[in-house]
Design a protein around this motif. Structure first.
Motif, PDB file in Angstrom:
ATOM      1  N   ILE A 102       0.831  -1.212   0.000  1.00  0.00           N
ATOM      2  CA  ILE A 102       0.000   0.000   0.000  1.00  0.00           C
ATOM      3  C   ILE A 102       0.862   1.258   0.000  1.00  0.00           C
ATOM      4  CG2 ILE A 102      -1.891  -1.199   1.156  1.00  0.00           C
ATOM      5  CD1 ILE A 102      -1.143   0.107   3.743  1.00  0.00           C
ATOM      6  N   THR A 103       2.026   1.189   0.664  1.00  0.00           N
ATOM      7  CA  THR A 103       2.940   2.335   0.656  1.00  0.00           C
ATOM      8  C   THR A 103       3.584   2.503  -0.713  1.00  0.00           C
ATOM      9  OG1 THR A 103       3.416   1.902   3.000  1.00  0.00           O
ATOM     10  CG2 THR A 103       4.887   3.411   1.840  1.00  0.00           C
ATOM     11  N   LEU A 104       4.000   1.395  -1.296  1.00  0.00           N
ATOM     12  CA  LEU A 104       4.654   1.443  -2.598  1.00  0.00           C
ATOM     13  C   LEU A 104       3.709   1.956  -3.674  1.00  0.00           C
ATOM     14  CD1 LEU A 104       7.233   0.786  -4.183  1.00  0.00           C
ATOM     15  CD2 LEU A 104       6.325  -1.530  -4.539  1.00  0.00           C
ATOM     16  N   GLN A 105       2.452   1.541  -3.640  1.00  0.00           N
ATOM     17  CA  GLN A 105       1.495   1.986  -4.652  1.00  0.00           C
ATOM     18  C   GLN A 105       1.228   3.485  -4.543  1.00  0.00           C
ATOM     19  OE1 GLN A 105       0.408   0.301  -7.294  1.00  0.00           O
ATOM     20  NE2 GLN A 105       1.819  -1.259  -6.550  1.00  0.00           N
ATOM     21  N   ALA A 106       1.149   4.004  -3.332  1.00  0.00           N
ATOM     22  CA  ALA A 106       0.983   5.449  -3.153  1.00  0.00           C
ATOM     23  C   ALA A 106       2.211   6.188  -3.662  1.00  0.00           C
ATOM     24  CB  ALA A 106       0.740   5.774  -1.677  1.00  0.00           C
ATOM     25  N   PHE A 107       3.393   5.644  -3.388  1.00  0.00           N
ATOM     26  CA  PHE A 107       4.634   6.270  -3.831  1.00  0.00           C
ATOM     27  C   PHE A 107       4.750   6.266  -5.355  1.00  0.00           C
ATOM     28  CE2 PHE A 107       9.173   5.773  -4.937  1.00  0.00           C
ATOM     29  CZ  PHE A 107       9.642   6.989  -4.462  1.00  0.00           C
ATOM     30  N   ILE A 108       4.416   5.135  -5.985  1.00  0.00           N
ATOM     31  CA  ILE A 108       4.509   5.036  -7.447  1.00  0.00           C
ATOM     32  C   ILE A 108       3.575   6.030  -8.116  1.00  0.00           C
ATOM     33  CG2 ILE A 108       3.982   3.540  -9.412  1.00  0.00           C
ATOM     34  CD1 ILE A 108       5.018   1.194  -7.756  1.00  0.00           C
ATOM     35  N   PHE A 109       2.347   6.130  -7.628  1.00  0.00           N
ATOM     36  CA  PHE A 109       1.387   7.071  -8.215  1.00  0.00           C
ATOM     37  C   PHE A 109       1.918   8.494  -8.089  1.00  0.00           C
ATOM     38  CE2 PHE A 109      -3.125   7.167  -9.587  1.00  0.00           C
ATOM     39  CZ  PHE A 109      -3.296   8.539  -9.695  1.00  0.00           C
ATOM     40  N   MET A 110       2.478   8.823  -6.931  1.00  0.00           N
ATOM     41  CA  MET A 110       3.014  10.164  -6.712  1.00  0.00           C
ATOM     42  C   MET A 110       4.208  10.442  -7.621  1.00  0.00           C
ATOM     43  SD  MET A 110       5.068  11.645  -3.428  1.00  0.00           S
ATOM     44  CE  MET A 110       6.486  10.682  -3.950  1.00  0.00           C
ATOM     45  N   VAL A 111       5.155   9.513  -7.693  1.00  0.00           N
ATOM     46  CA  VAL A 111       6.365   9.716  -8.495  1.00  0.00           C
ATOM     47  C   VAL A 111       6.018   9.856  -9.975  1.00  0.00           C
ATOM     48  CG1 VAL A 111       8.465   8.599  -9.323  1.00  0.00           C
ATOM     49  CG2 VAL A 111       7.966   8.639  -6.882  1.00  0.00           C
ATOM     50  N   LEU A 112       5.141   9.011 -10.476  1.00  0.00           N
ATOM     51  CA  LEU A 112       4.766   9.103 -11.883  1.00  0.00           C
ATOM     52  C   LEU A 112       4.047  10.416 -12.182  1.00  0.00           C
ATOM     53  CD1 LEU A 112       3.630   5.463 -12.729  1.00  0.00           C
ATOM     54  CD2 LEU A 112       5.741   6.621 -13.383  1.00  0.00           C
ATOM     55  N   THR A 113       3.267  10.893 -11.241  1.00  0.00           N
ATOM     56  CA  THR A 113       2.621  12.197 -11.416  1.00  0.00           C
ATOM     57  C   THR A 113       3.660  13.300 -11.550  1.00  0.00           C
ATOM     58  OG1 THR A 113       0.657  11.517 -10.164  1.00  0.00           O
ATOM     59  CG2 THR A 113       1.065  13.884 -10.360  1.00  0.00           C
ATOM     60  N   ILE A 114       4.667  13.284 -10.684  1.00  0.00           N
ATOM     61  CA  ILE A 114       5.739  14.289 -10.755  1.00  0.00           C
ATOM     62  C   ILE A 114       6.487  14.173 -12.079  1.00  0.00           C
ATOM     63  CG2 ILE A 114       7.822  15.176  -9.648  1.00  0.00           C
ATOM     64  CD1 ILE A 114       6.835  13.908  -7.032  1.00  0.00           C
ATOM     65  N   VAL A 115       6.795  12.947 -12.489  1.00  0.00           N
ATOM     66  CA  VAL A 115       7.524  12.727 -13.744  1.00  0.00           C
ATOM     67  C   VAL A 115       6.712  13.244 -14.925  1.00  0.00           C
ATOM     68  CG1 VAL A 115       8.368  10.951 -15.335  1.00  0.00           C
ATOM     69  CG2 VAL A 115       8.849  10.755 -12.896  1.00  0.00           C
ATOM     70  N   TYR A 116       5.435  12.923 -14.968  1.00  0.00           N
ATOM     71  CA  TYR A 116       4.598  13.370 -16.100  1.00  0.00           C
ATOM     72  C   TYR A 116       4.474  14.889 -16.138  1.00  0.00           C
ATOM     73  CZ  TYR A 116       3.144   8.482 -16.585  1.00  0.00           C
ATOM     74  OH  TYR A 116       3.130   7.118 -16.773  1.00  0.00           O
ATOM     75  N   LEU A 117       4.364  15.516 -14.978  1.00  0.00           N
ATOM     76  CA  LEU A 117       4.260  16.977 -14.946  1.00  0.00           C
ATOM     77  C   LEU A 117       5.601  17.633 -15.278  1.00  0.00           C
ATOM     78  CD1 LEU A 117       1.890  17.470 -11.871  1.00  0.00           C
ATOM     79  CD2 LEU A 117       1.355  17.783 -14.290  1.00  0.00           C
ATOM     80  N   ALA A 118       6.698  16.984 -14.917  1.00  0.00           N
ATOM     81  CA  ALA A 118       8.009  17.501 -15.320  1.00  0.00           C
ATOM     82  C   ALA A 118       8.170  17.418 -16.832  1.00  0.00           C
ATOM     83  CB  ALA A 118       9.118  16.693 -14.631  1.00  0.00           C
ATOM     84  N   MET A 119       7.691  16.342 -17.434  1.00  0.00           N
ATOM     85  CA  MET A 119       7.729  16.202 -18.890  1.00  0.00           C
ATOM     86  C   MET A 119       6.859  17.277 -19.558  1.00  0.00           C
ATOM     87  SD  MET A 119       7.482  12.043 -19.106  1.00  0.00           S
ATOM     88  CE  MET A 119       7.236  12.018 -20.865  1.00  0.00           C
ATOM     89  N   ALA A 120       5.741  17.600 -18.904  1.00  0.00           N
ATOM     90  CA  ALA A 120       4.855  18.636 -19.462  1.00  0.00           C
ATOM     91  C   ALA A 120       5.544  20.004 -19.449  1.00  0.00           C
ATOM     92  CB  ALA A 120       3.551  18.683 -18.669  1.00  0.00           C
ATOM     93  N   HIS A 121       6.450  20.243 -18.500  1.00  0.00           N
ATOM     94  CA  HIS A 121       7.163  21.509 -18.407  1.00  0.00           C
ATOM     95  C   HIS A 121       8.395  21.551 -19.318  1.00  0.00           C
ATOM     96  CE1 HIS A 121       4.651  22.062 -14.872  1.00  0.00           C
ATOM     97  NE2 HIS A 121       5.041  23.304 -14.792  1.00  0.00           N
ATOM     98  N   ASP A 122       8.910  20.377 -19.700  1.00  0.00           N
ATOM     99  CA  ASP A 122      10.103  20.339 -20.532  1.00  0.00           C
ATOM    100  C   ASP A 122       9.773  20.751 -21.959  1.00  0.00           C
ATOM    101  OD1 ASP A 122      11.706  19.476 -18.476  1.00  0.00           O
ATOM    102  OD2 ASP A 122      11.386  17.359 -18.902  1.00  0.00           O
ATOM    103  N   ASP A 123      10.668  21.510 -22.559  1.00  0.00           N
ATOM    104  CA  ASP A 123      10.506  21.936 -23.946  1.00  0.00           C
ATOM    105  C   ASP A 123      11.509  21.181 -24.800  1.00  0.00           C
ATOM    106  OD1 ASP A 123       9.836  23.178 -26.241  1.00  0.00           O
ATOM    107  OD2 ASP A 123      10.497  25.176 -25.680  1.00  0.00           O
ATOM    108  N   HIS A 124      11.016  20.289 -25.644  1.00  0.00           N
ATOM    109  CA  HIS A 124      11.914  19.451 -26.463  1.00  0.00           C
ATOM    110  C   HIS A 124      12.409  20.284 -27.641  1.00  0.00           C
ATOM    111  CE1 HIS A 124      10.965  15.826 -24.221  1.00  0.00           C
ATOM    112  NE2 HIS A 124       9.717  16.211 -24.232  1.00  0.00           N
TER     113      HIS A 124
END
Length: 279
Positions: free
Chosen positions: A257-279
């Protein structure tokens, strides 16, 4: 509950059925209530879009309010001296989230860290309900005349899907905000292949974009649903076997249950960081 008056399949179906309220084509507004779990689920399906799983909503909103109340209470009583246990606990979580965000998200956005904190703690609390013995709350609800009552919101794909598509909305919003509509469309159309393959690129990128919320929702839902199913199957065993198996599985499930909460949070941060990156 698992013996005597109900069969094993009926017991499993009962514990996997939500308390659903909606507009039934024949009976009008009301709760889904069939002669058994299968008929109840069929009624809920016939309600269509306007059906709502009341138990999932009550527990998810209630746990969210508990999170806000507890953290606000600790924040209002914070001291610069020797901190108490509650302050130490909250500060350690905030420091952990802050370090995770700084390690992944390298842009300036005051929303990301609070969002990550909310996602991690809220999902953890919802997952934590899976450790409550599966018969306790349904039995109390049954004594009150409520036939079905699930208490783990993250075993409901509507809850995990709602959170995932909320994150998806933020991904699209920040992608357009940072790059503009034209920049966002260029990003979708002109990579990974040369511009001449723009239609193919667009197809690939849209599929990849839509896969993000789907994977977020189904990963969390699938893991928690499987965990709940194992607890239900253990409850069907003799009493002595339940203790032999349920305690080790519950201890292991704390990690899940801890790992699943962590994975959801980390992937959210990663996806939002990708949204801010300009390729």
């Amino acid at each position: 509950m698992a013996s005597g008056t109900v069969t094993s399949s009926e017991y499993i179906s009962h514990h996997l059925t939500n308390l659903t309220f909606g507009l039934h084509p024949e009976n009008g507004w009301g709760f889904a209530h069939g002669a058994n779990a299968a008929e109840t689920a069929q009624q809920a399906a016939e309600m269509g879009f306007w059906a709502i799983n009341v138990d999932s909503m009550l527990w998810s909103v209630g746990l969210g309010l508990l999170f806000v109340w507890f953290f606000r209470k600790v924040a209002k009583s914070v001291t610069s001296g020797v901190p108490g246990g509650a302050q130490n606990f909250v500060e350690s979580i905030i420091e952990f989230i802050d370090d995770s965000v700084k390690g992944i998200f390298h842009h300036k956005n005051p929303v990301i860290a609070p969002l990550a904190l909310t996602i991690f703690v809220w999902i953890f609390l919802m997952n934590l309900m899976d450790l409550v013995p599966i018969d306790w709350v349904p039995y109390i609800a049954g004594q009150m005349g409520i036939g079905y009552f699930k208490i783990v919101p993250t075993t409901d794909v509507n809850i995990t899907g709602g959170m995932a598509f909320s994150v998806f909305g933020l991904i699209v919003y920040y992608s357009i905000k940072q790059k503009g509509i034209s920049g966002f469309l260029k990003e979708l159309s002109f990579q990974p292949l040369p511009k001449v393959f723009a239609p193919f690129n667009l197809f690939l990128e849209i599929v990849g974009l839509l896969a993000k919320p789907v994977s977020l929702a189904l990963r969390l839902f699938g893991n928690m649903y499987a965990g709940e199913m194992i607890f239900i199957l253990i409850a069907l065993l003799p009493f002595w076997a339940q203790w032999v198996l349920s305690v080790p599985w519950a201890i292991f499930h704390i990690l899940v249950i801890t790992l699943q909460a962590f994975i959801f949070m980390v992937l959210t941060i990663v996806y939002l960081a990708m949204a801010h990156d300009d390729h």
